[in-house]
Design an enzyme around this catalytic site. Structure first.
Site, short mmCIF file in Angstrom:
data_model
loop_
_atom_site.label_atom_id
_atom_site.label_comp_id
_atom_site.label_asym_id
_atom_site.label_seq_id
_atom_site.Cartn_x
_atom_site.Cartn_y
_atom_site.Cartn_z
NE ARG A 16 79.35 -18.49 -43.11
CZ ARG A 16 79.91 -19.08 -42.05
NH1 ARG A 16 81.09 -19.63 -42.13
NH2 ARG A 16 79.29 -19.08 -40.88
CG ASN A 17 79.19 -24.68 -46.54
OD1 ASN A 17 80.21 -25.19 -47.01
ND2 ASN A 17 79.03 -24.44 -45.26
#
Ligand SMILES: [Zn+2]
Length: 384
Positions: free
Chosen positions: A192-193
């Site tokens: 999620r980065n």
């Protein structure tokens, strides 16, 4: 090709005549309003992401998941997929209901209601998140839900792929794509980065062991300060374009919420990726954790529990603290590098973030300049 979880990929997406008929029927059905995340769960259920589930679980499965980490039939499952309502007085089992996402007028799916039951939210939260602390976002979320749960199979009407359609292939489609590429082993990477050099090093390392790398960012509800979905995708497109062998990597989103359930969510991340066709999944330090609720290697150790012996998909455990070491001349860790702190350039998320805000590029050994540039091309790369 690895079998779907529980044996068969679920397909509850209506098409053709059946879709036409159900769409017409839905207009006269009583409605249940669902929030954005639940609407994504409904689509995931129908598309097979949550195979073998056919819909929202009943009480027997719910209890079994909370107490034994599996469905009643013994298939591993760690986080119940829930449809909650504040009041169920008017609900009748055996009837159909139209599920409508809040803010929308058309039904997205039909629920064949089979059961209505009350749940002990605090008890369920403790079982799933391993804590009753209301400061935990997952616990807080459970406590704010409705008092009753609805169970039943669903049929999907709205199969829209959303804003990132070209990167939103469904499990049956990614499986086909892997097969076409001749990949027998596929290692999934949950993120999620935006990618930094530590991620790239890890991803390239596993490509030495497996046929394909399946990078799958979770797209959905975010906390303020998180990178926006589009930023993550564009950053990955950029790094893949410049630095990866194209026939070895597949970038595809997973539209679902982060639940921050640590070890139990790590198992769910694995199950979902198995349904997409992955045979392995990278599980790192404090996977899907938040705050200090879980031990650093608790998610890794979860895969060794006897109830997950038949999970099918295997965890690739990544242990250690990583940095770039100037003397090693590469990404290194406390398990590989004998040099001191003076040699280390840390992969500090806070520092990278500050650089993005101030327009100061991080050391290229920490983040690729092309990645930094694409992030900076967004007026506001962060969720506000
Ligand atoms: Zn070193």
């Amino acid at each position: 090709m690895i079998a779907a979880h529980g044996g068969k990929l679920t397909d509850r997406v209506l098409t053709g005549k059946a879709l036409e008929k159900a769409t017409k029927q839905a207009k006269s059905l009583p409605t249940v309003t669902v929030d954005y995340d639940t609407a994504r769960d409904v689509q995931n259920l129908a598309r097979g992401v949550f195979s073998p589930l056919q819909g929202f679980v009943g009480k027997a499965d719910f209890d079994s998941i909370c107490q034994r980490n599996c469905l009643v039939n013994g298939v591993a499952w760690t986080i119940p997929i829930l449809l909650d309502v504040p009041c169920a007085d008017a609900m009748e089992t055996g009837k159909d209901y139209a599920l409508v996402q809040e803010g929308q007028s058309e039904a997205g799916a039909i629920l064949h209601l089979s059961e209505v039951y009350a749940w002990d939210k605090a008890q369920a939260a403790t079982a799933v998140f391993g804590t009753s602390d209301e400061a935990h976002p997952g616990v807080k979320g459970y406590l704010s839900r409705g008092d009753f749960l609805l169970a039943g199979e669903i049929d999907l009407l709205n199969n829209d792929r959303g804003p990132y359609a070209s990167h939103n292939l469904f499990p049956a489609e990614t499986r086909k794509a892997f097969e076409e590429r001749g990949w027998e082993t596929v290692c999934a990477f949950q993120t999620r980065n935006v990618p930094h050099a530590g991620h790239e090093d890890l991803q390239k390392t596993v490509l030495g062991f497996y046929d394909g790398l399946f990078i799958q960012p979770i797209i959905g509800k975010k906390k303020p300060g998180d990178f926006r979905d589009e930023v993550i995708l564009r950053a990955y497109e950029t790094i893949l374009d410049h630095y990866f062998a194209k026939d070895r990597v597949f970038l595809n989103i997973l539209p679902t919420e982060m639940r921050y359930a640590g070890p139990k969510e790590a198992i769910m991340h694995a199950i979902m990726r198995k349904n997409y066709g992955a045979t392995h999944i990278i599980i790192g330090r404090d996977h899907a954790g938040v705050g200090n609720y879980y031990g650093e290697e608790e998610a890794i150790e979860m895969f060794d529990k006897p109830e997950f012996a038949d999970l099918g998909i295997k965890a690739v455990s990544i242990r250690g603290d990583f940095w770039y070491c100037k003397t090693c001349g590469r990404v290194a860790s406390n398990r590989t590098c004998p040099h001191g702190e003076a040699d280390q350039i840390p992969f500090s998320g806070t520092k990278i973030r500050k650089g993005i805000i101030d327009g100061i590029a991080p050391d290229p050994r920490i983040m690729r300049p092309e990645v930094f540039d694409v992030i900076r091309s967004f007026e506001d790369p962060f969720v506000s």
